[in-house]
Design a protein around this motif. Structure first.
Motif, mmCIF file in Angstrom:
data_model
loop_
_atom_site.group_PDB
_atom_site.id
_atom_site.type_symbol
_atom_site.label_atom_id
_atom_site.label_comp_id
_atom_site.label_asym_id
_atom_site.label_seq_id
_atom_site.Cartn_x
_atom_site.Cartn_y
_atom_site.Cartn_z
ATOM 1 N N GLN A 338 0.850 -1.203 0.000
ATOM 2 C CA GLN A 338 0.000 0.000 0.000
ATOM 3 C C GLN A 338 0.880 1.245 0.000
ATOM 4 O O GLN A 338 2.042 1.195 0.446
ATOM 5 N N GLN A 339 0.329 2.351 -0.479
ATOM 6 C CA GLN A 339 1.059 3.611 -0.408
ATOM 7 C C GLN A 339 0.118 4.737 0.030
ATOM 8 O O GLN A 339 -1.100 4.590 -0.017
ATOM 9 N N LEU A 340 0.723 5.834 0.496
ATOM 10 C CA LEU A 340 -0.080 6.933 1.027
ATOM 11 C C LEU A 340 0.632 8.257 0.770
ATOM 12 O O LEU A 340 1.823 8.392 1.065
ATOM 13 N N GLU A 341 -0.107 9.215 0.201
ATOM 14 C CA GLU A 341 0.466 10.558 0.020
ATOM 15 C C GLU A 341 0.375 11.324 1.329
ATOM 16 O O GLU A 341 -0.696 11.368 1.945
ATOM 17 N N VAL A 342 1.495 11.909 1.753
ATOM 18 C CA VAL A 342 1.539 12.622 3.037
ATOM 19 C C VAL A 342 2.365 13.896 2.886
ATOM 20 O O VAL A 342 2.954 14.161 1.843
ATOM 21 N N MET A 343 2.397 14.662 3.987
ATOM 22 C CA MET A 343 3.385 15.734 4.133
ATOM 23 C C MET A 343 4.308 15.231 5.245
ATOM 24 O O MET A 343 3.836 14.641 6.214
ATOM 25 N N ALA A 344 5.608 15.446 5.104
ATOM 26 C CA ALA A 344 6.526 14.891 6.105
ATOM 27 C C ALA A 344 7.644 15.862 6.423
ATOM 28 O O ALA A 344 7.939 16.783 5.655
ATOM 29 N N ARG A 345 8.262 15.635 7.597
ATOM 30 C CA ARG A 345 9.461 16.411 7.959
ATOM 31 C C ARG A 345 10.476 15.479 8.608
ATOM 32 O O ARG A 345 10.096 14.489 9.245
ATOM 33 N N ILE A 346 11.749 15.819 8.429
ATOM 34 C CA ILE A 346 12.798 14.960 9.004
ATOM 35 C C ILE A 346 13.486 15.619 10.186
ATOM 36 O O ILE A 346 14.418 15.067 10.755
ATOM 37 N N ARG A 347 13.009 16.803 10.569
ATOM 38 C CA ARG A 347 13.539 17.450 11.775
ATOM 39 C C ARG A 347 12.536 18.505 12.245
ATOM 40 O O ARG A 347 11.704 18.961 11.469
ATOM 41 N N TYR A 348 12.669 18.872 13.527
ATOM 42 C CA TYR A 348 11.799 19.899 14.101
ATOM 43 C C TYR A 348 12.001 21.216 13.355
ATOM 44 O O TYR A 348 13.098 21.530 12.935
ATOM 45 N N ARG A 349 10.942 21.960 13.201
ATOM 46 C CA ARG A 349 10.952 23.289 12.561
ATOM 47 C C ARG A 349 11.161 23.251 11.051
ATOM 48 O O ARG A 349 11.192 24.282 10.400
ATOM 49 N N GLN A 350 11.344 22.066 10.482
ATOM 50 C CA GLN A 350 11.467 22.013 9.022
ATOM 51 C C GLN A 350 10.065 22.157 8.424
ATOM 52 O O GLN A 350 9.125 21.535 8.920
ATOM 53 N N PRO A 351 9.903 22.972 7.376
ATOM 54 C CA PRO A 351 8.579 23.047 6.746
ATOM 55 C C PRO A 351 8.181 21.658 6.239
ATOM 56 O O PRO A 351 9.046 20.879 5.819
ATOM 57 N N LEU A 352 6.889 21.358 6.275
ATOM 58 C CA LEU A 352 6.419 20.052 5.795
ATOM 59 C C LEU A 352 6.629 19.957 4.287
ATOM 60 O O LEU A 352 6.459 20.939 3.570
ATOM 61 N N GLU A 353 7.030 18.771 3.830
ATOM 62 C CA GLU A 353 7.325 18.554 2.413
ATOM 63 C C GLU A 353 6.471 17.408 1.877
ATOM 64 O O GLU A 353 6.188 16.451 2.602
ATOM 65 N N LYS A 354 6.101 17.503 0.591
ATOM 66 C CA LYS A 354 5.304 16.436 -0.034
ATOM 67 C C LYS A 354 6.116 15.150 -0.128
ATOM 68 O O LYS A 354 7.277 15.174 -0.553
ATOM 69 N N ALA A 355 5.464 14.019 0.232
ATOM 70 C CA ALA A 355 6.146 12.727 0.154
ATOM 71 C C ALA A 355 5.115 11.628 -0.039
ATOM 72 O O ALA A 355 3.914 11.838 0.172
ATOM 73 N N VAL A 356 5.594 10.450 -0.421
ATOM 74 C CA VAL A 356 4.721 9.276 -0.533
ATOM 75 C C VAL A 356 5.322 8.156 0.313
ATOM 76 O O VAL A 356 6.529 7.890 0.250
ATOM 77 N N LEU A 357 4.466 7.527 1.137
ATOM 78 C CA LEU A 357 4.898 6.364 1.927
ATOM 79 C C LEU A 357 4.621 5.110 1.108
ATOM 80 O O LEU A 357 3.549 4.972 0.521
ATOM 81 N N TYR A 358 5.582 4.203 1.085
ATOM 82 C CA TYR A 358 5.417 2.911 0.414
ATOM 83 C C TYR A 358 5.719 1.815 1.436
ATOM 84 O O TYR A 358 6.841 1.744 1.945
ATOM 85 N N GLN A 359 4.733 0.977 1.736
ATOM 86 C CA GLN A 359 4.954 -0.114 2.685
ATOM 87 C C GLN A 359 5.354 -1.367 1.913
ATOM 88 O O GLN A 359 4.630 -1.816 1.020
ATOM 89 N N THR A 360 6.522 -1.910 2.222
ATOM 90 C CA THR A 360 6.965 -3.151 1.587
ATOM 91 C C THR A 360 7.182 -4.197 2.666
ATOM 92 O O THR A 360 7.110 -3.886 3.859
ATOM 93 N N LEU A 361 7.476 -5.405 2.254
ATOM 94 C CA LEU A 361 7.736 -6.479 3.214
ATOM 95 C C LEU A 361 8.944 -6.135 4.087
ATOM 96 O O LEU A 361 8.947 -6.377 5.291
ATOM 97 N N SER A 362 9.966 -5.502 3.471
ATOM 98 C CA SER A 362 11.193 -5.226 4.238
ATOM 99 C C SER A 362 11.092 -3.989 5.131
ATOM 100 O O SER A 362 11.886 -3.815 6.048
#
Length: 396
Positions: A338-362
């Motif tokens: 399954q996949q999901l379109e989200v907004m994400a950040r990799i650190r505090y105070r970073q503006p949210l950025e467009k991303a897609v989550l992809y769930q795989t077996l690994s």
């Protein structure tokens, strides 16, 4: 019967106003100060005034007419946060103690103490909000970003569970910081003008190398500068035999070796440095500032590049292992493929950025629309939908 709330009074303005608002709302409020740190030898002079903080917390409780006590959680803090930090740095990862501190201390050890005092809820001075909805007859709790865009602290709570959220209140989440200060001033609270604390959760500002030297011995190594013209940066793959191969390609960090650049200086331990770091390299004479693009703790080498746009700083994808993936909204957890379109950040105070989550077996792949700077192993990536934080994971 009045509902009882235990407020984590930190001696700062935010938790002081949180306690005041709850009392005004008619709750039975108790103030509790957490003492989590004893060792002042590694903190920068007077930046860890826990005595002053506990005193301020006590004066606020007195002013509000609420019971107050101090709990010493330094043993649990050392075990769950400090030892974890040492382990992570040793492996060449950069931990986020504030996220851990919320998950392990404030909303676990502290929460259990509060519930033991007969509390219905625990409250903190975090700038975030909580929503509640019903799904299949069951209550679902939503962690929402704070109304103040400059102070939103939802990221720090990205590891909370439904169970923890169900017993938590965030009284100042709807307010802006100036409004909080105004309320504190109107109520003559001693913390009204107090500066926001800096540095590690509960420890204050720490000289990181000195802090880490308690466990990780200094060891001289080389600083290598990799040029922006390095051939690997130009090699871009566009054809993949499987979807997972594509995801892996975007999420795998580059491995450097000494021959990829030139030695320009020495350092005292690769594990004291983190990706994207600019200060502390002590190498001059470059046209643009040097940034750490990677560290190799095995070989004790720091790889650097000139300028904040150096290609070695950027990556489009992140991988999170299954055991390090956490969903606040368990009902939205992705199944394999399954996949999901989200907004994400990799650190505090970073503006949210467009991303897609992809769930795989690994595991879970997060692929950003735009390449991200200084993706750092050990930090947390958090994903949102609108104002709601859905889940998070440790960058692998």
């Amino acid at each position: 019967m009045k509902k009882r709330v235990v407020v984590g009074l930190s001696g700062g303005v935010d938790s002081s106003v949180a306690a005041y608002l709850l009392k005004e709302a008619g709750y039975d409020v108790i103030g509790l100060f957490m003492k989590n740190w004893h060792d002042d030898s590694v903190t920068i002079s007077n930046e860890c005034p826990w005595l002053e903080d506990s005193n301020d917390a006590m004066l606020v409780a007195e002013k509000l007419g609420i019971p107050f006590q101090t709990v010493d959680l330094s043993e649990e803090y050392k075990e769950r946060i400090v030892d974890y930090m040492f382990r992570e740095y040793q492996m060449g990862r950069t931990p986020n103690p504030d996220v851990l501190c919320n998950r392990e201390i404030k909303f676990d050890v502290f929460m259990k103490i509060a519930l033991g005092l007969g509390a219905d809820f625990v409250a903190t001075g975090h700038y975030c909000r909580k929503g509640i909805s019903k799904k299949n007859g069951k209550e679902v709790y939503h962690l929402l970003s704070g109304k103040d865009p400059n102070k939103d602290q939802s990221y720090f709570l990205c590891q909370l569970s439904q169970e923890q959220l169900s017993k938590t209140l965030f009284p100042i989440g709807e307010l802006l910081k100036p409004e909080v200060r105004k309320i504190a001033a109107e109520q003559n609270l001693i913390t009204a003008e107090k500066r926001d604390s800096q540095g590690l959760c509960f420890i204050g500002k720490v000289r990181l190398p000195e802090f880490l030297q308690q466990k990780l011995a200094p060891k001289d190594g080389e600083i290598v500068e990799v040029p922006a013209t390095f051939s690997e940066y130009k090699r871009i793959k566009t054809e993949f035999s499987t979807e997972e191969e594509r995801l892996k390609y975007y999420s795998t960090k580059r491995n450097y070796s000494k021959v990829d650049g030139k030695t320009i200086g020495t350092h005292h331990g690769a594990h004291y440095f983190t990706k994207g770091q600019r200060k502390g390299l002590a190498v001059g004479g470059t046209a643009e500032p040097l940034f750490v693009i990677d560290t190799d703790v095995e070989e004790n080498i720091i790889y650097t590049g000139q300028g904040k746009d150096h290609p070695g700083l950027f990556r489009r994808g992140i991988f999170v292992k299954p055991e390090e993936t956490h969903w606040i909204r368990e009902d939205l957890k992705l199944s394999e493929d399954q996949q999901l379109e989200v907004m994400a950040r990799i650190r505090y105070r970073q503006p949210l950025e467009k991303a897609v989550l992809y769930q795989t077996l690994s595991g879970l792949y997060i692929i950003f629309e735009n390449p991200q700077s200084a993706v750092t192993e050990g930090q947390f990536v958090a994903w949102y939908r609108g104002e709601e934080l859905l889940g998070s994971g440790v960058i692998s």
